[in-house]
Design a protein around this motif. Structure first.
Motif, mmCIF file in Angstrom:
data_model
loop_
_atom_site.group_PDB
_atom_site.id
_atom_site.type_symbol
_atom_site.label_atom_id
_atom_site.label_comp_id
_atom_site.label_asym_id
_atom_site.label_seq_id
_atom_site.Cartn_x
_atom_site.Cartn_y
_atom_site.Cartn_z
ATOM 1 N N TYR A 119 0.855 -1.189 0.000
ATOM 2 C CA TYR A 119 0.000 0.000 0.000
ATOM 3 C C TYR A 119 0.890 1.237 0.000
ATOM 4 O O TYR A 119 1.978 1.231 0.548
ATOM 5 C CB TYR A 119 -0.910 0.024 1.234
ATOM 6 C CG TYR A 119 -1.994 -1.015 1.203
ATOM 7 C CD1 TYR A 119 -3.256 -0.717 0.693
ATOM 8 C CD2 TYR A 119 -1.765 -2.297 1.681
ATOM 9 C CE1 TYR A 119 -4.261 -1.675 0.662
ATOM 10 C CE2 TYR A 119 -2.761 -3.265 1.654
ATOM 11 C CZ TYR A 119 -4.005 -2.952 1.145
ATOM 12 O OH TYR A 119 -4.989 -3.896 1.117
ATOM 13 N N ASP A 120 0.390 2.316 -0.610
ATOM 14 C CA ASP A 120 1.156 3.538 -0.667
ATOM 15 C C ASP A 120 0.219 4.733 -0.648
ATOM 16 O O ASP A 120 -0.996 4.587 -0.773
ATOM 17 C CB ASP A 120 2.033 3.567 -1.921
ATOM 18 C CG ASP A 120 3.364 4.246 -1.667
ATOM 19 O OD1 ASP A 120 3.403 5.218 -0.878
ATOM 20 O OD2 ASP A 120 4.362 3.811 -2.242
ATOM 21 N N HIS A 121 0.776 5.913 -0.534
ATOM 22 C CA HIS A 121 -0.022 7.140 -0.510
ATOM 23 C C HIS A 121 0.626 8.224 -1.358
ATOM 24 O O HIS A 121 0.539 9.405 -1.058
ATOM 25 C CB HIS A 121 -0.238 7.628 0.926
ATOM 26 C CG HIS A 121 0.990 7.639 1.782
ATOM 27 N ND1 HIS A 121 1.913 8.646 1.757
ATOM 28 C CD2 HIS A 121 1.444 6.726 2.674
ATOM 29 C CE1 HIS A 121 2.881 8.374 2.608
ATOM 30 N NE2 HIS A 121 2.623 7.208 3.188
ATOM 31 N N ASP A 123 -0.110 8.985 -4.648
ATOM 32 C CA ASP A 123 -1.127 9.808 -5.311
ATOM 33 C C ASP A 123 -2.406 9.808 -4.476
ATOM 34 O O ASP A 123 -2.564 9.026 -3.549
ATOM 35 C CB ASP A 123 -1.379 9.355 -6.757
ATOM 36 C CG ASP A 123 -2.012 7.987 -6.881
ATOM 37 O OD1 ASP A 123 -2.972 7.689 -6.141
ATOM 38 O OD2 ASP A 123 -1.571 7.198 -7.738
ATOM 39 N N ASN A 125 -5.557 8.936 -4.971
ATOM 40 C CA ASN A 125 -6.396 7.738 -4.911
ATOM 41 C C ASN A 125 -5.799 6.674 -4.008
ATOM 42 O O ASN A 125 -6.506 6.063 -3.195
ATOM 43 C CB ASN A 125 -6.633 7.166 -6.312
ATOM 44 C CG ASN A 125 -7.556 8.020 -7.144
ATOM 45 O OD1 ASN A 125 -8.372 8.771 -6.612
ATOM 46 N ND2 ASN A 125 -7.419 7.936 -8.453
ATOM 47 N N ASP A 126 -4.492 6.439 -4.140
ATOM 48 C CA ASP A 126 -3.824 5.466 -3.273
ATOM 49 C C ASP A 126 -3.867 5.919 -1.817
ATOM 50 O O ASP A 126 -4.047 5.096 -0.913
ATOM 51 C CB ASP A 126 -2.368 5.261 -3.707
ATOM 52 C CG ASP A 126 -2.251 4.520 -5.025
ATOM 53 O OD1 ASP A 126 -3.225 3.872 -5.454
ATOM 54 O OD2 ASP A 126 -1.161 4.590 -5.645
ATOM 55 N N VAL A 129 -7.302 5.160 -0.343
ATOM 56 C CA VAL A 129 -7.443 3.728 -0.050
ATOM 57 C C VAL A 129 -6.692 3.371 1.225
ATOM 58 O O VAL A 129 -7.229 2.713 2.124
ATOM 59 C CB VAL A 129 -6.950 2.872 -1.244
ATOM 60 C CG1 VAL A 129 -6.827 1.408 -0.863
ATOM 61 C CG2 VAL A 129 -7.888 3.033 -2.439
ATOM 62 N N MET A 130 -5.435 3.797 1.304
ATOM 63 C CA MET A 130 -4.603 3.448 2.456
ATOM 64 C C MET A 130 -5.139 4.072 3.740
ATOM 65 O O MET A 130 -5.236 3.408 4.772
ATOM 66 C CB MET A 130 -3.155 3.856 2.213
ATOM 67 C CG MET A 130 -2.208 3.380 3.282
ATOM 68 S SD MET A 130 -0.495 3.678 2.789
ATOM 69 C CE MET A 130 0.355 3.025 4.218
#
Length: 153
Positions: A119-121, A123, A125-126, A129-130
């Motif tokens: 998991y990443d942040h 962008d 959208n990511d 989600v995270m």
């Protein structure tokens, strides 16, 4: 979920009990991984800053660094990776954000473990989600949403 967790205390400071780290990491892994081996190293600002500079080209200490293993998928090893958490930064952030220290520790372990899972942040959208997953996991453990301001001291 079976987790083999190696906790390393490499600095002075007050750290939660090993059982807490186990519970928080297992929470992030449940339903995402059947078996995992994870190292969590608790460090001072000097070690955190050196690692942050070396691996992220950023100066100064940071709260948590995640180092996922880099094995070919076909090996199917349980090694997940390493988390390096800076004790003074976590303590300072909890105070600055007026969050209970234990809740911030839980957030850092879950956040770092999710990074190890991919998991990443980077962008928006990511990040959404995270952050949503972090909030779900932390509130499921009885903590407040880490992304909402709190009045607690």
């Amino acid at each position: 979920m079976t987790l083999d967790l190696d906790l390393q205390l490499a600095c002075e400071g007050q750290a939660p009990a090993p059982e807490s780290f186990q519970r928080w990491a297992e929470c992030a892994l449940t339903g995402r991984r059947e078996q995992a081996e994870l190292s969590v190293r608790l460090v001072d600002e000097t070690e955190s800053a050196a690692l942050n500079q070396q691996y992220r080209d950023k100066s100064g200490p940071t709260n948590v660094l995640s180092f996922p293993t880099d094995f070919p998928a076909e090996l199917e090893l349980p090694l997940l990776g390493d988390l390096v958490i800076c004790v003074p930064v976590v303590e300072r952030e909890a105070q600055q954000q007026q969050k209970p220290l234990e809740a911030h520790w839980a957030h850092m372990v879950i956040h770092g473990t999710l990074h190890l899972l991919g998991y990443d942040h980077i962008d928006d959208n990511d990040a959404l989600v995270m952050e949503s997953l972090e909030t779900q996991l932390l509130t499921g453990l009885g903590y407040n949403d880490p992304y909402q301001p709190t009045d607690e001291e």
